[in-house]
Enzyme design. Structure first.
Site, mmCIF file in Angstrom:
data_model
loop_
_atom_site.group_PDB
_atom_site.id
_atom_site.type_symbol
_atom_site.label_atom_id
_atom_site.label_comp_id
_atom_site.label_asym_id
_atom_site.label_seq_id
_atom_site.Cartn_x
_atom_site.Cartn_y
_atom_site.Cartn_z
ATOM 1 N N GLU A 333 -17.185 3.261 -0.324
ATOM 2 C CA GLU A 333 -16.299 2.251 0.277
ATOM 3 C C GLU A 333 -16.320 2.386 1.805
ATOM 4 O O GLU A 333 -16.127 1.423 2.528
ATOM 5 C CB GLU A 333 -14.865 2.398 -0.267
ATOM 6 C CG GLU A 333 -14.054 1.109 -0.183
ATOM 7 C CD GLU A 333 -12.748 1.170 -0.950
ATOM 8 O OE1 GLU A 333 -12.571 0.402 -1.897
ATOM 9 O OE2 GLU A 333 -11.872 1.992 -0.586
ATOM 10 N N HIS A 362 -28.555 18.027 -19.612
ATOM 11 C CA HIS A 362 -28.904 17.499 -20.930
ATOM 12 C C HIS A 362 -28.732 15.985 -20.961
ATOM 13 O O HIS A 362 -28.584 15.391 -22.018
ATOM 14 C CB HIS A 362 -28.046 18.183 -22.000
ATOM 15 C CG HIS A 362 -28.252 19.662 -21.971
ATOM 16 N ND1 HIS A 362 -29.257 20.287 -22.669
ATOM 17 C CD2 HIS A 362 -27.618 20.630 -21.264
ATOM 18 C CE1 HIS A 362 -29.215 21.582 -22.410
ATOM 19 N NE2 HIS A 362 -28.240 21.819 -21.563
ATOM 20 N N LYS A 466 -11.633 -9.661 -4.863
ATOM 21 C CA LYS A 466 -10.217 -9.943 -5.156
ATOM 22 C C LYS A 466 -9.953 -11.437 -5.108
ATOM 23 O O LYS A 466 -9.263 -11.997 -5.957
ATOM 24 C CB LYS A 466 -9.308 -9.228 -4.148
ATOM 25 C CG LYS A 466 -9.198 -7.737 -4.377
ATOM 26 C CD LYS A 466 -8.209 -7.153 -3.389
ATOM 27 C CE LYS A 466 -8.205 -5.642 -3.443
ATOM 28 N NZ LYS A 466 -7.519 -5.050 -2.308
HETATM 29 O O1 LIG Z 1 -3.135 1.444 -2.493
HETATM 30 P P1 LIG Z 1 -3.466 0.017 -2.717
HETATM 31 O O2 LIG Z 1 -3.050 -0.847 -1.571
HETATM 32 O O3 LIG Z 1 -2.895 -0.465 -4.018
HETATM 33 O O4 LIG Z 1 -5.033 -0.127 -2.775
HETATM 34 C C1 LIG Z 1 -5.796 0.495 -3.764
HETATM 35 C C2 LIG Z 1 -7.243 0.488 -3.396
HETATM 36 O O5 LIG Z 1 -7.686 -0.828 -3.172
HETATM 37 C C3 LIG Z 1 -8.562 -0.870 -2.055
HETATM 38 O O6 LIG Z 1 -7.856 -1.401 -0.990
HETATM 39 C C4 LIG Z 1 -9.731 -1.745 -2.275
HETATM 40 O O7 LIG Z 1 -10.378 -1.418 -3.449
HETATM 41 C C5 LIG Z 1 -8.908 0.582 -1.816
HETATM 42 O O8 LIG Z 1 -9.367 0.800 -0.546
HETATM 43 C C6 LIG Z 1 -7.612 1.213 -2.128
HETATM 44 O O9 LIG Z 1 -7.723 2.587 -2.283
#
Ligand SMILES: O=P(O)(O)OC[C@H]1O[C@](O)(CO)[C@@H](O)[C@@H]1O
Length: 538
Positions: A333, A362, A466
């Site tokens: 990330e 394995h 998202k």
């Molecule tokens: O803590 P939040 O805001 O729920 O985000 C959870 C996760 O989602 C992200 O923003 C994107 O996947 C991550 O960087 C983060 O750890």
């Protein structure tokens, strides 16, 4: 040609030379009980010097970051996870006080829970259910597994997804102890849908068991977030702060990791101290004396600064199996970026995968040894086998000797077939060494990002997924409305037309999913092809 070069290399690298390379090049710190070995990375002194020349600017960028610069420029944020284990380095007295206060509050709260001063509906707490995702779950999960023992004060469970079946599995294991389960909902942003769904599922489970949720619920989130508002309005037991200057994937030493760890009964002071000690070692602005810089240098060399080789993590210790998963987020990330800081398209990143040795021997080690040479391995060796004495499984040989033998054998076999590897050795797995390992990789990621000039602290790519998910959910309500308001069954094309939507394939996927779950009121009549399937009201 490559093969010829390789056999020449093998023939001129006798054992004695490898031993000398190992012995003279090993980075080690006895006090920390840590060493880093790059002797099995084929990197000549001139290649090392060329990469080392890029480091002064990386060291200075990291120093500025620690001093409170807006290191995450795209989001206008400071990047302060290093202050969490050295609050005195925070750029303002207010921030220092906030960090110290949070640690104090975490300890006071957890002590009160352990002492039975705060009780659940059914009495003294027995369990913690942590609900979070990504950085808000991976760190707590890794630490919980790495440091678990029979002395744990509370048993840990996790919802780290919006999979209903996964949620049910966890809920069924907690069913008889729900009234003594403390629910910790973790979301920095406070608006992550998977986490919100998990919270609602937990609330529903409490309600159907007749247990009030709010007095057993704890929130960890930024002030003013949706989660914060829910916790305040519903009168949850406690809220811990999360700050915008801590990124999700580097939040494990903030309240995000400290609250669950302390509830489990782990030594959070030692965790912070181990990280702090590693931070001191990795601030040193000389590559050869800085283990994180050495690590970043090896990554750069192996992948030619373009991530052309994958990072395979092979910890020879069951407790560290989740470290690979944890590092997957931290590295991928942070480094997986389309654009560099100049806005040029670079598509950077390093792919990370792994599980644990010797189990993986394995599974996929066959390919590592003989197949595509598209990776470099990182072995993690733990010197201490276990807390008690071992039996002999052969004359003079223990299970732990086997584990060592498999690690050493695999390292040798990989090198002999032209595969590079790094080895990290720690004396034992405890809160101190786990803190140090996390801090090592955090800094290596930060330094590597400077070498390739990318912002390691944002995640614009995740936002695209998202947004697309939100569009699918919006399309679902349109499609359902069309199906339930029509007497005749319809094909996906017909639904799309009536819903005024162009994405027929998405409509088909949505309806097929709904039809597989009878309570959703949609039925599917299969045709010869998906385009001929018909959907109607159940
Ligand atoms: O803590 P939040 O805001 O729920 O985000 C959870 C996760 O989602 C992200 O923003 C994107 O996947 C991550 O960087 C983060 O750890």
């Amino acid at each position: 040609m490559q093969g010829q070069a390789m056999s020449a290399e093998l023939s001129i690298t006798p054992q004695a030379e490898l031993w000398a390379r190992y012995s003279t090049g090993l980075y080690r710190n006895e006090e920390l009980g840590f060493s880093l070995d790059l002797s099995r990375v084929r990197m000549s002194p001139s290649e090392q010097s060329a990469i080392a020349e890029m480091f002064p600017m990386a060291f200075s960028a990291m120093a500025q970051l620690e001093a409170g610069s807006i290191a995450n420029k795209d989001e206008g944020r400071m990047v302060g996870h290093y202050w969490l284990r050295a609050p005195q380095l925070a750029p303002t007295p207010e921030l220092e006080a906030d960090i110290l206060q949070a640690i104090f509050d975490v300890k006071a709260f957890c002590q009160a829970v352990h002492a039975g001063e705060i009780l659940g509906h059914g009495g003294k707490f027995t369990d913690v259910l942590l609900i979070g995702i990504g950085g808000s779950a991976l760190g707590p999960q890794f630490i919980a597994t790495a440091l678990a023992s029979s002395h744990d004060k509370l048993h840990m469970s996790f919802f780290d997804n919006t999979d209903p079946d996964g949620i049910d599995l966890v809920l069924s294991s907690l069913a008889s102890r729900l009234s003594t389960t403390l629910v910790v909902v973790v979301s920095k942003s406070g608006g992550t849908p998977e986490t919100r769904n998990g919270m609602l599922e937990a609330q529903a489970a409490f309600q159907s068991a007749g247990i009030p949720f709010a007095p057993q619920a704890v929130a960890i989130t930024q002030a003013g977030s949706k989660l914060d508002q829910t916790a305040q309005s519903e009168g949850w037991l406690k809220t811990f702060p999360m700050w915008d200057w801590v990124g999700g994937r580097t939040s494990v030493m903030s309240t995000v990791g400290l609250v669950p760890a302390a509830l489990q009964g782990l030594d959070i002071d030692s965790l912070l101290e181990g990280a702090g000690q590693m931070d001191s070692l990795t601030r040193v602005p000389q590559v050869k004396e800085n283990p994180a810089a050495l690590l970043a240098m090896a990554w750069y060399h192996c992948g030619q600064g373009r991530g052309s080789k994958d990072m395979v993590l092979l910890p020879y210790k069951d407790r560290l199996a989740l470290f690979s998963k944890y590092l997957q987020q931290l590295v991928m990330e942070s480094l997986g970026k389309e654009l560099d800081r100049k806005g040029q398209k670079v598509n950077q990143g390093i792919a990370v995968y792994g599980n644990k040795g010797s189990t993986d021997q394995h599974a996929y080690v066959q390919q590592l040894r003989d197949g595509l040479n598209n990776f470099f391995a990182t072995f993690i060796e733990v010197l201490k086998d276990r807390q008690r004495d071992s039996i002999e499984v052969d004359a003079g040989v223990t299970s732990g000797d086997y584990l060592y033998g498999f690690y050493a054998g695999t390292r040798k076999a990989l090198y002999e077939s032209g595969r590079d590897s790094i080895t990290i050795t720690v004396n034992e797995v405890n809160a101190h060494s786990v803190g140090a390992l996390i801090a090592l990789y955090e800094r290596a990621v930060g330094l590597y990002a400077e070498l390739v000039n990318i912002n390691a602290y944002h995640q614009p790519g995740v936002e695209a997924g998202k947004k697309a998910a939100a569009q699918i959910l919006a399309l679902q309500s349109q499609a359902v409305e069309v199906v339930v308001s029509n007497k005749a069954s319809l094909t996906a094309d017909e639904v799309a037309k009536l819903a005024n939507a162009s994405d027929v394939e998405s409509i088909y996927g949505i309806l097929r999913h709904l039809a597989a779950n009878p309570s959703r009121g949609i039925v599917r009549q299969p045709g010869k092809t998906p385009a001929e399937d018909r959907f109607g009201k159940l």
